[in-house]
Write a protein that holds these residues in place. Structure first.
Motif, PDB file in Angstrom:
ATOM      1  N   ARG B 217       0.828  -1.206   0.000  1.00 31.85           N
ATOM      2  CA  ARG B 217       0.000   0.000   0.000  1.00 31.85           C
ATOM      3  C   ARG B 217       0.860   1.253   0.000  1.00 31.85           C
ATOM      4  O   ARG B 217       0.550   2.237  -0.668  1.00 31.85           O
ATOM      5  N   THR B 218       1.951   1.236   0.778  1.00 32.16           N
ATOM      6  CA  THR B 218       2.770   2.429   0.906  1.00 32.16           C
ATOM      7  C   THR B 218       3.569   2.715  -0.351  1.00 32.16           C
ATOM      8  O   THR B 218       3.710   3.856  -0.778  1.00 32.16           O
ATOM      9  N   VAL B 219       4.121   1.667  -0.939  1.00 30.32           N
ATOM     10  CA  VAL B 219       5.189   1.850  -1.904  1.00 30.32           C
ATOM     11  C   VAL B 219       4.769   1.606  -3.346  1.00 30.32           C
ATOM     12  O   VAL B 219       5.231   2.283  -4.256  1.00 30.32           O
ATOM     13  N   ALA B 220       3.866   0.653  -3.567  1.00 28.14           N
ATOM     14  CA  ALA B 220       3.658   0.177  -4.933  1.00 28.14           C
ATOM     15  C   ALA B 220       2.929   1.188  -5.802  1.00 28.14           C
ATOM     16  O   ALA B 220       2.067   1.930  -5.338  1.00 28.14           O
ATOM     17  N   ASN B 221       3.307   1.216  -7.096  1.00 30.05           N
ATOM     18  CA  ASN B 221       2.467   1.882  -8.086  1.00 30.05           C
ATOM     19  C   ASN B 221       1.404   0.915  -8.539  1.00 30.05           C
ATOM     20  O   ASN B 221       0.332   1.303  -8.967  1.00 30.05           O
ATOM     21  N   ASN B 235      -3.462  -3.832 -10.482  1.00 26.44           N
ATOM     22  CA  ASN B 235      -4.126  -2.548 -10.324  1.00 26.44           C
ATOM     23  C   ASN B 235      -3.311  -1.665  -9.394  1.00 26.44           C
ATOM     24  O   ASN B 235      -2.377  -2.129  -8.747  1.00 26.44           O
ATOM     25  N   GLU B 236      -3.713  -0.392  -9.309  1.00 24.85           N
ATOM     26  CA  GLU B 236      -3.108   0.471  -8.306  1.00 24.85           C
ATOM     27  C   GLU B 236      -3.488  -0.059  -6.929  1.00 24.85           C
ATOM     28  O   GLU B 236      -4.562  -0.645  -6.771  1.00 24.85           O
ATOM     29  N   PRO B 237      -2.622   0.149  -5.913  1.00 24.26           N
ATOM     30  CA  PRO B 237      -2.857  -0.503  -4.622  1.00 24.26           C
ATOM     31  C   PRO B 237      -4.236  -0.204  -4.023  1.00 24.26           C
ATOM     32  O   PRO B 237      -4.917  -1.118  -3.554  1.00 24.26           O
ATOM     33  N   GLU B 238      -4.670   1.078  -4.055  1.00 23.97           N
ATOM     34  CA  GLU B 238      -5.973   1.415  -3.461  1.00 23.97           C
ATOM     35  C   GLU B 238      -7.063   0.553  -4.068  1.00 23.97           C
ATOM     36  O   GLU B 238      -7.805  -0.137  -3.373  1.00 23.97           O
ATOM     37  N   ALA B 239      -7.106   0.590  -5.410  1.00 27.07           N
ATOM     38  CA  ALA B 239      -8.152  -0.151  -6.110  1.00 27.07           C
ATOM     39  C   ALA B 239      -7.996  -1.641  -5.900  1.00 27.07           C
ATOM     40  O   ALA B 239      -8.984  -2.367  -5.724  1.00 27.07           O
ATOM     41  N   PHE B 240      -6.745  -2.098  -5.898  1.00 28.84           N
ATOM     42  CA  PHE B 240      -6.503  -3.534  -5.771  1.00 28.84           C
ATOM     43  C   PHE B 240      -7.029  -4.055  -4.443  1.00 28.84           C
ATOM     44  O   PHE B 240      -7.715  -5.079  -4.380  1.00 28.84           O
ATOM     45  N   PHE B 241      -6.721  -3.333  -3.357  1.00 36.78           N
ATOM     46  CA  PHE B 241      -7.123  -3.839  -2.051  1.00 36.78           C
ATOM     47  C   PHE B 241      -8.591  -3.577  -1.757  1.00 36.78           C
ATOM     48  O   PHE B 241      -9.254  -4.389  -1.121  1.00 36.78           O
ATOM     49  N   ASN B 242      -9.113  -2.415  -2.222  1.00 33.57           N
ATOM     50  CA  ASN B 242     -10.485  -2.055  -1.861  1.00 33.57           C
ATOM     51  C   ASN B 242     -11.513  -2.657  -2.794  1.00 33.57           C
ATOM     52  O   ASN B 242     -12.656  -2.871  -2.404  1.00 33.57           O
ATOM     53  N   ASN B 243     -11.063  -2.915  -4.026  1.00 33.66           N
ATOM     54  CA  ASN B 243     -12.056  -3.338  -5.001  1.00 33.66           C
ATOM     55  C   ASN B 243     -11.507  -4.428  -5.926  1.00 33.66           C
ATOM     56  O   ASN B 243     -11.420  -4.231  -7.131  1.00 33.66           O
ATOM     57  N   PRO B 244     -11.113  -5.561  -5.350  1.00 37.72           N
ATOM     58  CA  PRO B 244     -10.550  -6.621  -6.197  1.00 37.72           C
ATOM     59  C   PRO B 244     -11.607  -7.162  -7.151  1.00 37.72           C
ATOM     60  O   PRO B 244     -12.781  -7.252  -6.792  1.00 37.72           O
ATOM     61  N   GLN B 245     -11.187  -7.486  -8.360  1.00 36.78           N
ATOM     62  CA  GLN B 245     -12.141  -7.894  -9.387  1.00 36.78           C
ATOM     63  C   GLN B 245     -12.384  -9.400  -9.386  1.00 36.78           C
ATOM     64  O   GLN B 245     -13.523  -9.839  -9.408  1.00 36.78           O
ATOM     65  N   SER B 246     -11.271 -10.178  -9.371  1.00 36.88           N
ATOM     66  CA  SER B 246     -11.478 -11.615  -9.561  1.00 36.88           C
ATOM     67  C   SER B 246     -11.793 -12.318  -8.243  1.00 36.88           C
ATOM     68  O   SER B 246     -11.424 -11.839  -7.162  1.00 36.88           O
ATOM     69  N   GLU B 247     -12.465 -13.442  -8.358  1.00 32.71           N
ATOM     70  CA  GLU B 247     -12.829 -14.211  -7.165  1.00 32.71           C
ATOM     71  C   GLU B 247     -11.584 -14.711  -6.443  1.00 32.71           C
ATOM     72  O   GLU B 247     -11.523 -14.714  -5.218  1.00 32.71           O
ATOM     73  N   ARG B 248     -10.592 -15.153  -7.251  1.00 31.17           N
ATOM     74  CA  ARG B 248      -9.374 -15.694  -6.634  1.00 31.17           C
ATOM     75  C   ARG B 248      -8.646 -14.617  -5.840  1.00 31.17           C
ATOM     76  O   ARG B 248      -8.115 -14.878  -4.776  1.00 31.17           O
ATOM     77  N   THR B 249      -8.617 -13.400  -6.373  1.00 35.01           N
ATOM     78  CA  THR B 249      -7.974 -12.302  -5.644  1.00 35.01           C
ATOM     79  C   THR B 249      -8.709 -12.038  -4.343  1.00 35.01           C
ATOM     80  O   THR B 249      -8.094 -11.869  -3.289  1.00 35.01           O
ATOM     81  N   LYS B 250     -10.027 -12.005  -4.432  1.00 35.15           N
ATOM     82  CA  LYS B 250     -10.835 -11.741  -3.227  1.00 35.15           C
ATOM     83  C   LYS B 250     -10.551 -12.792  -2.166  1.00 35.15           C
ATOM     84  O   LYS B 250     -10.351 -12.471  -0.987  1.00 35.15           O
ATOM     85  N   LEU B 251     -10.515 -14.060  -2.605  1.00 34.49           N
ATOM     86  CA  LEU B 251     -10.276 -15.153  -1.674  1.00 34.49           C
ATOM     87  C   LEU B 251      -8.908 -14.990  -1.025  1.00 34.49           C
ATOM     88  O   LEU B 251      -8.758 -15.071   0.196  1.00 34.49           O
TER      89      LEU B 251
END
Lengths: 385, 259
Positions: B217-221, B235-251
């Motif tokens: 979260r701190t460092v990644a683009n 994805n960008e960290p904010e979007a990646f952590f707050n709004n993951p798209q795939s089921e596997r990512t969410k899991l």
């Protein structure tokens, strides 16, 4: 009602308690005896047996080797009236005048007496240069290495063989301790780098290099040294154009070097296998090529691990030099045995053997002590100091 | 946790492509460990790769300096294509620093010697200059006083910081981190992450395989999620952590964040 005033309620300090020294059964000579010699009934039995054995074996040996031994020539011999013989020695003591009478031959073989200073000079130079390399405090390591590995071999060859103003001394005349040291030093000095190359070759991913290394190592290791020496002596000339003769000593040196190298290769390979993949990856990730990686990272660690085994192999090789006797060379042991077959010295075999054993032991013990100090010095590994 | 540090800006100015992987496949025997990897990393970009174990994250970044060989596709690093050509491989490795999970320091050399070895032997830098540079980097990772010790005498966190300094001494254009904190005791993780964050601030192009989501979260683009040899989502960290798209990512995120 119970008196609670003596019940400790927290950490208590009692200076007197800390002053009490440990019981005699824990430290001091009594404890040492107990833990090392009498720790169990079986060990006590072994200790008693060992003491009895020493009491039985050591005093007679000391009497034979020192007290009853003959150390000096009789009057007539010193006056030059006649030569010494076994009869000048006490019948039940060691005959050390045999060694004294023959020492020149034992050390130099049949090297002409007037030219022996050349051999002595070579050994003094070698010893000095080696000491300069091995002792850390002595500076000029680079110049010393250049001298030891480039100048000295050429200089020694000239001094020992002669030519260019010096009287020529054929290598057929070389013998005794000098020959033993020459075979051992040249053989070992050449065998170590060759062994390392063979070990690397055996681990190589290039199929041809790998196969050749495996074949050479397995062939040489599968054959006794005597056979290798015979082959070097008889077969090596067959591979060369007819008419070329090679010095017999050179043939033996080639055989001995290849034999020692094959054993060292396996020892070094063992050390290489102990180095984890991480070291290779760490070195590779910095852009080091194969040879830099091996020379700077892998081999220093692998060789350090293998020091005891390398010294073991070198020690064995040093002893194996006596086998050159089978192709007619007079190494140290062989020349001492031949000396005690002289009609004047019948009955001195044991004296000769004990003398040889003492000299071999001094050499090997020295090597082993140095290897231990080297191991300690290089022990930077995973232990915290 | 290091996430308390101010997050770095996620947008990057440069459009120079530093690393490009096109249709990369790799097999370990029959096992298809990397499948159709397409990734391009721009200069100055900081990428965190996460995913379950065995998903091919480490294998992917190890392909970038050819510690692993790819069998199909194309990898170009700083304009040099990685092929069997050893010269090219060594050229790439000079420019790509790597930090390993188990440090891989050279135990028979002092810290200073570990740092100067590659500059002196690979870059042919004079020894004195290499030592000055090494001391500079040791100060940057805050352990100049350990220069004359052997790696075995240092703690895990100190060793990893030495390993980072060792890579930096080669003045690399890219730094790869292969689970740099996984082998460390918990109290030492922060000291290593702090060094990495500082490195990110200095504009280094970085690819980190790590499970430190605070660091991501701190460092990644960009955060990359890999599973079973594929890049599933990035994805960008904010979007990646707050709004993951795939089921596997969410899991994966639910397993790693809420335990």
């Amino acid at each position: 009602m119970m008196d609670t005033s003596n019940v400790p309620t927290g950490p208590r300090q009692n200076p007197e308690l800390e002053e009490i020294s440990p019981p005699i059964t824990v430290v001091g000579p009594v404890a040492w005896l107990r833990t090392n010699l009498f720790s169990s009934p079986f060990n006590t039995l072994l200790t008693i047996l060992a003491v009895l054995f020493l009491a039985w074996a050591v005093p007679p040996f000391i009497r034979w080797a020192f007290i009853d031994a003959t150390w000096t020539f009789p009057r007539e011999v010193l006056d030059g009236a006649r030569g010494p013989n076994r009869g000048d020695c006490a019948p039940d003591g060691a005959c050390w005048i045999f060694i004294q009478a023959r020492i020149g031959q034992f050390l130099f073989g049949f090297y002409p007496a007037d030219e022996r200073w050349r051999v002595v000079l070579v050994f003094i130079l070698t010893f000095g240069a080696v000491a300069g390399m091995l002792i850390e405090r002595i500076p000029f390591k680079k110049q010393n290495a250049l001298f030891l590995f480039v100048i000295l071999p050429i200089l020694s060859l000239w001094l020992l063989l002669g030519g260019l103003g010096l009287e020529v001394v054929s290598s057929r005349l070389w013998g005794g301790f000098m020959l033993t040291l020459i075979i051992a030093c040249v053989g070992i000095v050449l065998a170590l780098p060759l062994g390392i190359l063979l070990a690397l070759g055996r681990r190589s991913e290039l199929p041809v290099v790998h196969l050749l290394s495996v074949m050479l190592i397995e062939f040489v290791r599968g054959v006794p040294l005597i056979t290798v020496l015979f082959m070097a002596n008889v077969m090596l000339p067959l591979f060369l154009p007819p008419g070329t003769t090679i010095d017999p000593l050179l043939r033996i040196l080639v055989g001995f070097t290849v034999f020692t190298a094959a054993y060292l290769a396996e020892v070094v390979r063992g050390g290489l296998q102990a180095i984890g993949r991480g070291q290779y990856e760490g070195a590779a990730s910095l852009g080091l090529g194969y040879w830099s990686m091996m020379r700077l990272i892998i081999l220093p660690q692998a060789l350090r691990i293998s020091i005891p085994a390398i010294v073991n192999t070198i020690n064995g090789a040093f002893m194996d030099t006596t086998l050159v006797a089978v192709v007619g060379l007079y190494d140290f042991l062989n020349i001492v045995r031949t000396g005690s077959r002289d009609a004047n010295w019948i009955g001195t075999e044991i004296d000769g053997f004990v003398f040889c054993a003492a000299i071999y032991w001094i050499c090997c013990y020295g090597m082993s002590r140095y290897s231990i100090s080297l191991e300690r010095k290089l022990d930077t590994g995973h232990k915290k100091r | 946790m290091s996430a308390t540090a101010q997050a770095l800006p996620t947008e990057i100015q440069s459009t120079d492509v530093m690393i490009s992987m096109t249709d990369v496949h790799k097999w370990f025997g029959q096992f298809h460990v990397l499948k159709n990897i397409n990734l391009s990393v721009h200069k100055g970009e900081r990428i965190v790769v996460c995913g379950p174990s065995g998903s091919g994250k480490s294998t992917m970044i190890r392909c970038i300096n050819r510690l692993e060989e790819h069998q199909r596709g194309k990898i170009v690093v700083d304009g040099i294509e990685l092929t069997r050509d050893l010269k090219n491989i060594e050229l790439v490795r000079r420019e790509v620093g790597m930090v390993f999970q188990h440090f891989n320091l050279f135990p028979h050399l002092t810290v200073l010697e570990n740092l100067t070895l590659a500059p002196v032997w690979v870059r042919k830098m004079p020894k004195k200059e290499a030592e000055d540079a090494a001391m500079h980097y040791l100060e940057r990772v805050r352990i100049p006083e350990q220069a004359d010790k052997y790696p075995g005498q240092l703690s895990g966190g100190q060793q990893q910081r030495v390993a980072i300094a060792r890579s930096l001494c080669m003045n690399p254009k890219v730094m790869l981190f292969d689970e740099p904190t996984s082998a460390l005791d918990p109290e030492m993780i922060k000291e290593v992450l702090d060094v990495m964050i500082e490195l990110a601030r200095s504009g280094m192009t970085m690819i980190c395989v790590t499970h430190e989501m605070g660091f991501a979260r701190t460092v990644a683009n960009r955060v990359l999620f890999m599973d079973r040899g594929e890049i599933i989502e990035q994805n960008e960290p904010e979007a990646f952590f707050n709004n993951p798209q795939s089921e596997r990512t969410k899991l994966f995120l639910s397993q790693i964040l809420h335990h």
